[in-house]
Design a protein around this motif. Sequence first.
Motif, PDB file in Angstrom:
ATOM      1  N   GLU A   1     -98.174   9.895  75.196  1.00  0.00           N
ATOM      2  CA  GLU A   1     -99.328   9.434  74.789  1.00  0.00           C
ATOM      3  C   GLU A   1    -100.045   8.604  75.827  1.00  0.00           C
ATOM      4  N   TRP A   2     -99.373   8.077  76.630  1.00  0.00           N
ATOM      5  CA  TRP A   2     -99.941   7.418  77.933  1.00  0.00           C
ATOM      6  C   TRP A   2    -100.282   8.602  79.044  1.00  0.00           C
ATOM      7  N   VAL A   3     -99.503   9.789  79.115  1.00  0.00           N
ATOM      8  CA  VAL A   3    -100.182  10.635  79.975  1.00  0.00           C
ATOM      9  C   VAL A   3    -101.532  11.356  79.493  1.00  0.00           C
ATOM     10  N   ARG A   4    -101.472  11.579  78.013  1.00  0.00           N
ATOM     11  CA  ARG A   4    -102.832  11.845  77.537  1.00  0.00           C
ATOM     12  C   ARG A   4    -103.812  11.147  77.687  1.00  0.00           C
ATOM     13  N   SER A   5    -103.745   9.842  77.539  1.00  0.00           N
ATOM     14  CA  SER A   5    -104.743   8.898  77.607  1.00  0.00           C
ATOM     15  C   SER A   5    -105.297   8.920  79.148  1.00  0.00           C
ATOM     16  N   LYS A   6    -104.192   9.028  80.079  1.00  0.00           N
ATOM     17  CA  LYS A   6    -104.543   9.160  81.584  1.00  0.00           C
ATOM     18  C   LYS A   6    -105.175  10.369  82.190  1.00  0.00           C
ATOM     19  N   LEU A   7    -104.471  11.449  81.659  1.00  0.00           N
ATOM     20  CA  LEU A   7    -104.884  12.851  82.101  1.00  0.00           C
ATOM     21  C   LEU A   7    -105.382  13.796  81.290  1.00  0.00           C
ATOM     22  N   SER A   8    -105.713  13.420  79.996  1.00  0.00           N
ATOM     23  CA  SER A   8    -106.143  14.238  79.141  1.00  0.00           C
ATOM     24  C   SER A   8    -105.000  15.382  78.711  1.00  0.00           C
ATOM     25  N   VAL A   9    -105.551  16.302  77.804  1.00  0.00           N
ATOM     26  CA  VAL A   9    -104.591  17.119  77.364  1.00  0.00           C
ATOM     27  C   VAL A   9    -104.096  18.228  78.451  1.00  0.00           C
ATOM     28  N   THR A  10    -104.810  18.428  79.381  1.00  0.00           N
ATOM     29  CA  THR A  10    -104.667  19.309  80.506  1.00  0.00           C
ATOM     30  C   THR A  10    -103.563  18.769  81.164  1.00  0.00           C
ATOM     31  N   GLY A  11    -103.546  17.414  81.671  1.00  0.00           N
ATOM     32  CA  GLY A  11    -102.644  16.621  82.308  1.00  0.00           C
ATOM     33  C   GLY A  11    -101.204  16.620  81.667  1.00  0.00           C
ATOM     34  N   LEU A  12    -101.072  16.475  80.272  1.00  0.00           N
ATOM     35  CA  LEU A  12    -100.009  16.438  79.446  1.00  0.00           C
ATOM     36  C   LEU A  12     -99.418  17.967  79.536  1.00  0.00           C
ATOM     37  N   ARG A  13    -100.134  18.979  79.491  1.00  0.00           N
ATOM     38  CA  ARG A  13     -99.619  20.318  79.720  1.00  0.00           C
ATOM     39  C   ARG A  13     -98.918  20.506  80.935  1.00  0.00           C
ATOM     40  N   THR A  14     -99.552  20.029  82.098  1.00  0.00           N
ATOM     41  CA  THR A  14     -98.915  20.075  83.346  1.00  0.00           C
ATOM     42  C   THR A  14     -97.385  19.297  83.359  1.00  0.00           C
ATOM     43  N   VAL A  15     -97.560  18.091  82.736  1.00  0.00           N
ATOM     44  CA  VAL A  15     -96.161  17.432  82.747  1.00  0.00           C
ATOM     45  C   VAL A  15     -95.168  18.147  82.120  1.00  0.00           C
ATOM     46  N   MET A  16     -95.605  18.745  81.027  1.00  0.00           N
ATOM     47  CA  MET A  16     -94.679  19.792  80.070  1.00  0.00           C
ATOM     48  C   MET A  16     -94.124  20.927  80.969  1.00  0.00           C
ATOM     49  N   GLU A  17     -94.943  21.297  81.768  1.00  0.00           N
ATOM     50  CA  GLU A  17     -94.596  22.704  82.459  1.00  0.00           C
ATOM     51  C   GLU A  17     -93.765  22.270  83.525  1.00  0.00           C
ATOM     52  N   LEU A  18     -93.993  21.002  83.942  1.00  0.00           N
ATOM     53  CA  LEU A  18     -93.102  20.708  85.248  1.00  0.00           C
ATOM     54  C   LEU A  18     -91.630  20.454  84.505  1.00  0.00           C
ATOM     55  N   ASN A  19     -91.468  20.154  83.431  1.00  0.00           N
ATOM     56  CA  ASN A  19     -90.273  20.107  82.437  1.00  0.00           C
ATOM     57  C   ASN A  19     -89.740  21.313  82.021  1.00  0.00           C
ATOM     58  N   GLY A  20     -90.454  22.508  82.344  1.00  0.00           N
ATOM     59  CA  GLY A  20     -89.840  23.849  82.026  1.00  0.00           C
ATOM     60  C   GLY A  20     -90.317  24.167  80.464  1.00  0.00           C
ATOM     61  N   GLU A  21     -91.238  23.541  80.106  1.00  0.00           N
ATOM     62  CA  GLU A  21     -91.838  24.033  78.840  1.00  0.00           C
ATOM     63  C   GLU A  21     -93.082  24.769  79.114  1.00  0.00           C
ATOM     64  N   PRO A  22     -93.206  26.030  78.745  1.00  0.00           N
ATOM     65  CA  PRO A  22     -94.306  26.759  78.987  1.00  0.00           C
ATOM     66  C   PRO A  22     -95.409  26.373  78.220  1.00  0.00           C
ATOM     67  N   CYS A  23     -96.652  25.990  78.578  1.00  0.00           N
ATOM     68  CA  CYS A  23     -97.895  25.848  77.754  1.00  0.00           C
ATOM     69  C   CYS A  23     -98.904  26.781  77.999  1.00  0.00           C
ATOM     70  N   LEU A  24     -99.001  27.441  79.438  1.00  0.00           N
ATOM     71  CA  LEU A  24    -100.012  28.323  79.533  1.00  0.00           C
ATOM     72  C   LEU A  24     -99.426  29.601  79.729  1.00  0.00           C
ATOM     73  N   GLU A  25    -100.021  30.547  78.712  1.00  0.00           N
ATOM     74  CA  GLU A  25     -99.556  31.788  78.261  1.00  0.00           C
ATOM     75  C   GLU A  25    -100.243  32.886  79.282  1.00  0.00           C
ATOM     76  N   ILE A  26     -99.559  34.027  79.292  1.00  0.00           N
ATOM     77  CA  ILE A  26    -100.341  35.076  80.323  1.00  0.00           C
ATOM     78  C   ILE A  26    -101.195  35.714  79.586  1.00  0.00           C
TER      79      ILE A  26
END
Length: 427
Positions: free
Chosen positions: A216-241
């Motif tokens: 929730e903190w990430v979403r408030s600071k970086l929006s949904v796009t930033g949250l996706r980046t954090v999830m992707e850094l943890n190996g959770e794919p959010c951006l499909e081909i």
Amino acid sequence: MSKSVYALIDCNNFYASCERVFDPQLRAKPIAILSNNDGCVIARSDEAKKAGVEMGIPEFKIRDLIKEKNIVLKSSNYALYGDMSRRVMETLRHLTPKVEPYSIDEAFMEFPKLIVEDLQTFGNKIKSTVKQWTGLPVSVGIATSKTLAKIANETAKSDPQYDGVLNLVDNPKLDALLKNTKLTDIWGMGAGLSQRLFKEGIQNAFQLKQQISRKEWVRSKLSVTGLRTVMELNGEPCLEIENIVDPRKGIMTSRSFGKAVTDFGDLSEAIAQFTSIAAEKLRAQNSVASLLHVTLRTNKYSDYKSKYKYGMEFPLHVPTANTSHLIKCGHACLDKLYQNDLRYKKAAVILTGILPKSEVQQDLFSKNQYTASEHNLMQKVDDINTKYGSDTTHFASTGINKSWQMKQQFLSPRYTSRWDDIKQAQT
């Protein structure tokens, strides 16, 4: 754990490498690629970088350095680079159907993790296959998300120990690598967001990765796009081909002239040529346009107090992709814009109001219907030019000598798209 694995393939020094494929004598030589009209450096080989050639520097400022270091200059050859890019993408699709071109020299791949026993070996296969089939060297980064694949690729390219291939899937060095990755080096993380994170004590990719527990903190600071980046850094794919490329909403063809143009005939040829190129791009995405815009520019520095940009729109009552009709509209704009006492440096043709061809409602009373026969004729012209090289078939109004064309005194032959250039290179 993700069932898919992502790879980013990036061609090394793409423009310079394309030149070397067909001219082996350029290998190991410093190469600088110049922009339109041979103005500024837009690409460099590793040897040119080491020689001190800076990106974006005007060619005239480094002429002494060019002589001293024997730097080879090349005019930008977009016909060659575009065709070599297509060859790379086609090669990658032989390895997996899920390929997303990211730029002219980069592409993402996705493949099921279970079908590849050794990801490092598969990465080396990608690298060797592209080299064998196209002659181009590439770097390969493999990971469980596109963001991590991007980081893996940059590391594989810059660190010699990886020999151009780095697999971060189940790699114990992942966190150490992220600790050495600046925020600004993370895909999609610009300077603005990085500054915001610096204030929160977050300075590298590993620290950003750890914020996964504070979604929730990430979403408030970086929006949904930033949250996706954090999830992707943890190996959770959010951006499909993305296999389907969205059609462009506007298509522009613009060129600077090799010398100032005053003659109406030369300008007329240029407008016809630019319109033809734009119309071909329009048909390639199976679209039609309902508005054409022509822009002419003079040298704004010669008299800074005077107007230097002139433009006019031409509405198309029935949307079309017929080159002949579009050229007539472009010339109608030119008739009203042209002034014989001005020296023109640049022109542009822009097509907007773009719609899918299938959605066009025909006008029963219009003389400019874009009929099926017209579309088929235009398609035949495009097919011939695709097979035998651009401008194999062209409208007479685009001219022959084209003295207005931009300066390209260092242009290499278009080895892959013009028979005449191939024959010239062999003599």
